[in-house]
Design a protein around this motif. Structure first.
Motif, PDB file in Angstrom:
ATOM      1  N   GLY A 114       8.477  30.027 106.902  1.00  0.00           N
ATOM      2  CA  GLY A 114       7.504  30.129 105.811  1.00  0.00           C
ATOM      3  C   GLY A 114       7.611  31.412 105.015  1.00  0.00           C
ATOM      4  N   LEU A 172      10.390  32.531 103.789  1.00  0.00           N
ATOM      5  CA  LEU A 172      11.455  32.390 102.789  1.00  0.00           C
ATOM      6  C   LEU A 172      10.868  32.206 101.391  1.00  0.00           C
ATOM      7  CD1 LEU A 172      13.800  29.898 104.670  1.00  0.00           C
ATOM      8  CD2 LEU A 172      14.379  32.248 104.043  1.00  0.00           C
ATOM      9  N   ASP A 173      11.557  32.791 100.407  1.00  0.00           N
ATOM     10  CA  ASP A 173      11.163  32.552  99.013  1.00  0.00           C
ATOM     11  C   ASP A 173      11.353  31.072  98.709  1.00  0.00           C
ATOM     12  OD1 ASP A 173      10.361  34.971  98.242  1.00  0.00           O
ATOM     13  OD2 ASP A 173      12.155  35.505  97.091  1.00  0.00           O
ATOM     14  N   ASN A 174      10.514  30.535  97.884  1.00  0.00           N
ATOM     15  CA  ASN A 174      10.634  29.140  97.447  1.00  0.00           C
ATOM     16  C   ASN A 174      10.388  28.128  98.560  1.00  0.00           C
ATOM     17  OD1 ASN A 174      11.296  30.026  94.853  1.00  0.00           O
ATOM     18  ND2 ASN A 174      13.439  30.227  95.465  1.00  0.00           N
ATOM     19  N   VAL A 175       9.918  28.595  99.710  1.00  0.00           N
ATOM     20  CA  VAL A 175       9.521  27.675 100.776  1.00  0.00           C
ATOM     21  C   VAL A 175       8.051  27.913 101.077  1.00  0.00           C
ATOM     22  CG1 VAL A 175       9.727  27.176 103.235  1.00  0.00           C
ATOM     23  CG2 VAL A 175      11.777  27.453 101.853  1.00  0.00           C
ATOM     24  N   PHE A 176       7.283  26.850 101.156  1.00  0.00           N
ATOM     25  CA  PHE A 176       5.870  26.973 101.466  1.00  0.00           C
ATOM     26  C   PHE A 176       5.587  26.130 102.696  1.00  0.00           C
ATOM     27  CE2 PHE A 176       6.488  27.948  97.138  1.00  0.00           C
ATOM     28  CZ  PHE A 176       5.661  29.047  96.922  1.00  0.00           C
ATOM     29  N   LEU A 177       5.081  26.771 103.738  1.00  0.00           N
ATOM     30  CA  LEU A 177       4.888  26.067 104.998  1.00  0.00           C
ATOM     31  C   LEU A 177       3.417  26.066 105.389  1.00  0.00           C
ATOM     32  CD1 LEU A 177       5.777  24.865 107.737  1.00  0.00           C
ATOM     33  CD2 LEU A 177       6.316  27.183 108.496  1.00  0.00           C
ATOM     34  N   ARG A 233       0.436  31.265  99.528  1.00  0.00           N
ATOM     35  CA  ARG A 233       0.934  31.849 100.782  1.00  0.00           C
ATOM     36  C   ARG A 233      -0.189  32.443 101.618  1.00  0.00           C
ATOM     37  NH1 ARG A 233       6.334  31.726 101.114  1.00  0.00           N
ATOM     38  NH2 ARG A 233       7.380  31.539  99.113  1.00  0.00           N
ATOM     39  N   ARG A 292      -3.077  31.329 101.807  1.00  0.00           N
ATOM     40  CA  ARG A 292      -4.048  30.261 102.108  1.00  0.00           C
ATOM     41  C   ARG A 292      -5.361  30.486 101.376  1.00  0.00           C
ATOM     42  NH1 ARG A 292       0.597  29.454 104.036  1.00  0.00           N
ATOM     43  NH2 ARG A 292       0.912  28.565 106.088  1.00  0.00           N
TER      44      ARG A 292
END
Lengths: 425, 270
Positions: free
Chosen positions: A290, A292-297, B158, B160
């Motif tokens: 999560g 990482l840039d451009n990744v949303f977890l 990010r 939340r």
């Protein structure tokens, strides 16, 4: 005319009773037709949804109407008296109107702010109109209820936020990858939760769904539901690179997707955004991915906390909505009060006119000895006197009815001018 | 007539900016819709103002700093409105319209009345040079707005923080797309503007490059913009990194547009 409402909802009665009553009542048309045959009932509306069974009626004699409607419920629902008394709520006039407004605004729903109920009320109203069961009172009342619901929806945040995990995931997807229509979704694991989330996404028009599962047969089964593709775990890296939204829900004890896999997937998809939803417990995706840039977890707890927050805001908005309902309720009751006064005034004037006519007829003998002009003068004189006498009571009735409490005055006027006798006759 | 058009446009810029910001604060879509229409009308007025000036003076409409500021406001408004038509991101208006308003107010300090001009600027190359460079600047300003919004939204998601602001900001995908398109078009226009300028310099002063402070700053920012476009198109940079870089590119570009005058002597009027 009085407005009464009786019924049961998810709070007052268990599902089993509501079910029994709904089934016994049958469809809208039948119920509305049956309720219409109850004498004091002039107008009626029957609302049956999975959370409530209600009858709204405009009636002449509220006591007897209420009794008869209770009997109607009693005989149809096959309930014991004790059950019925415990489950049935009954409201009159102001309270009935308030209840209807709260229902239409979704304040009385199981999930506060859910949008379906308004449509269901509209359907119920349409059925009533089709069966000619509505009149001045219910037409006005229901349109007013729709107006209130619209105000509440636009002026408060009551239905602004998603309050289920599935919808929250969809709302987040939209805020991350944008328009969903040309996006592809990857389901890792063929569980029920994943299926549910995917259904929400399909409704929003995602283009392609791919299902990856340890056993490919199961993946195929689920993929068939959405006309998607199926693949085994060995294909996961390739599928990762193609997917914009990834939902994982396997029963695996360790991480299935790690940071490195996502890094290479990002490289292959030239850094287009990825939204990962990990609803598995234990988790399927390495939480470090999560960062990482451009990744949303988001994991299941993250989603749940968003839902909790949204529910909290909805509850805060309820106060605002109740305020709007109070305001609109007052408007409606004001209108209803004048409705009661108008027929009284009309009757009053009719009565005066008939007395004048009657007396003129009685004096026909000596009146006929006057010439035409004098005769007209006498008639004008009588009319002027009658109008002058009636002027104050009529304007007075109008005034009090506009300031509330008109009903008492209307009752008094009816008694003093002898209008009640005429009704009985 | 000219000053009436200008004043009307100024008033409408103010109204639309207030409307957009108010719609963001109160979260009323109705207000945003109204502001968009108002902003569109502002654009029409501003366009007629520029055309009026052009036909009245008979030469390029951008020969001094104030006209340049007004022109950037115009370009910014126009490109925003085009994006609005395509992507339906009205909330961007709350960022763009105040910027346009500030530029236009700055322009109002000296725009009315005919300025003195010399022969060197009464040339079509000047018009091409100024118009393209300034529109390029406006597009980078728009890219910068989108990048700022992107960074805010990225942070909210990010962290939340799924609350009020998150809800009004557009999706990351849309913001990145707006940034991408603005950067690519902005860069193309800027390049045409710079080339036109250097050709004109060749005609007037006999050399493409005069080592003028403005030229150097512009070249520097052009290189930064080229880097940004390269990273985006060839390497595939997206999201945060591209956002940071485009904010940086705009900052340098803005400095070479306005800041250079304050510190260095230059042959540019603006």
């Amino acid at each position: 005319m009085n407005i009464i409402l009786l019924g049961m909802n998810h709070r007052s009665a268990p599902l089993e009773l509501r079910e029994r009553l709904t089934i016994a009542c049958g469809d809208h048309a039948r119920t509305v037709a049956e309720v219409k045959t109850i004498p004091p009932v002039k107008e009626s509306l029957y609302l049956a949804t999975c959370n409530r069974v209600e009858v709204l009626a405009a009636v002449d004699n509220p006591d007897s109407a209420m009794d008869r409607l209770r009997w109607f419920v009693f005989s149809h629902g096959n309930l014991s008296v004790a059950e019925m008394e415990a489950c049935l709520y009954r409201y009159r006039n102001e309270e009935a109107v308030r209840h209807l407004f709260r229902v239409a605004c979704s304040l009385d729903s199981m999930v506060i702010g859910e949008p379906q109920i308004l449509g269901q009320v509209k359907d119920a109203y349409r059925h009533s109109v089709e069966n000619k069961a509505t009149g001045v009172m219910l037409n006005r009342l229901l349109h007013h209820a729709f107006h209130v619901a619209k105000r509440v929806r636009t002026e408060t945040g009551i239905s602004a936020n998603a309050v289920s995990v599935g919808y929250t995931a969809v709302a987040l997807s939209k805020k991350i990858v944008g328009d969903l229509t040309d996006k592809s979704v990857l389901l890792v694991g063929a569980g029920e939760m994943a299926e549910l989330a995917a259904k929400h996404l399909v409704k929003q028009g995602v283009e392609r769904i791919t299902v990856v599962n340890r056993t490919v047969e199961k993946a195929r089964e689920l993929a068939a539901v959405f006309q998607g593709e199926a693949a085994g775990f060995e294909d996961l890296p390739r599928c990762l690179a193609r997917a914009d939204i990834i939902i994982t829900s396997t029963g695996s004890p360790g991480y299935i997707i790690d940071r490195d896999m996502l890094t290479s997937a990002l490289r292959r998809r030239r850094n287009r955004l990825i939204f990962l939803v990990d609803i598995a417990v234990p988790r399927d995706i390495d939480p470090r991915a999560g960062d990482l840039d451009n990744v949303f977890l988001y994991n299941i707890d993250d989603l749940q906390s968003v839902v909790d927050e949204n529910i909290k805001t909805r509850l805060e908005e309820v106060q605002k909505a109740e305020g709007i309902i109070d305001e609109e309720l007052e408007k409606f009751m004001k209108w209803r009060a004048t409705l009661e006064v108008v027929p009284t005034i009309v009757e009053l004037k009719d009565k005066a006119e008939s007395i004048v006519r009657h007396e003129l007829l009685r004096s026909e003998g000596w009146l006929s000895r006057l010439d035409e002009e004098d005769r007209k003068k006498v008639e004008a004189l009588i009319n002027a006197v009658v109008n002058k006498i009636l002027h104050k009571p009529v304007t007075g009735l109008k005034d009090v009815s506009e300031n509330g409490g008109g009903e008492a005055y209307v009752a008094a006027a009816r008694r003093l001018f002898g209008l009640e006798e005429e009704e009985d006759r | 007539m000219e000053s009436i058009l200008f004043k009307a446009a100024l008033a409408l810029y103010l109204v639309s900016a207030v409307g957009f910001v108010a719609s963001l604060l109160t979260r009323r879509v109705f207000l945003a819709r109204l502001s968009t229409w108002c902003y569109g009308f502002t654009f029409v007025l501003h366009t007629s103002f520029i055309l009026w000036r052009w036909t009245a003076s008979g030469y390029s409409p951008v020969v001094n700093l104030f006209e340049a500021l007004s022109f950037v406001a115009w370009g910014l408004t126009g490109t925003y409105l085009i994006f609005q038509l395509v992507t339906k991101t009205r909330v961007l208006g709350a960022f763009v319209s105040p910027l346009a308003l500030v530029l236009f107010i700055a322009a109002s300090a000296g725009i009315t009345g005919a300025g003195e001009t010399d022969a060197s600027v009464k040339n079509y190359w000047v018009a091409v040079h100024a118009v393209f460079s300034l529109t390029g600047n406006a597009l980078f300003a728009l890219a910068c707005c989108a990048a700022l919004m992107y960074l805010v939204q990225d942070r909210l998601i990010r962290k939340r923080k799924i609350h009020d602001l998150y809800r009004v900001l557009p999706s990351l995908g849309d913001l990145d797309r707006i940034n991408h398109i603005s950067v690519i078009w902005g860069f193309s226009l800027l390049t045409v503007g710079i080339v036109a300028g250097s050709l004109w310099a060749r005609v007037v002063w006999g050399s493409h490059l005069l080592w003028d402070a403005k030229q150097i700053a512009t070249l520097g920012s052009w290189i930064l913009c080229a880097l940004l476009v390269h990273q985006r198109v060839a390497i595939g940079w997206k999201g945060k990194r591209a956002a940071y870089l485009s904010i940086g590119a705009f900052a340098v570009l803005f400095f070479s547009f306005l800041g250079v005058h304050l510190f260095f002597p230059t042959i540019h009027r603006f």
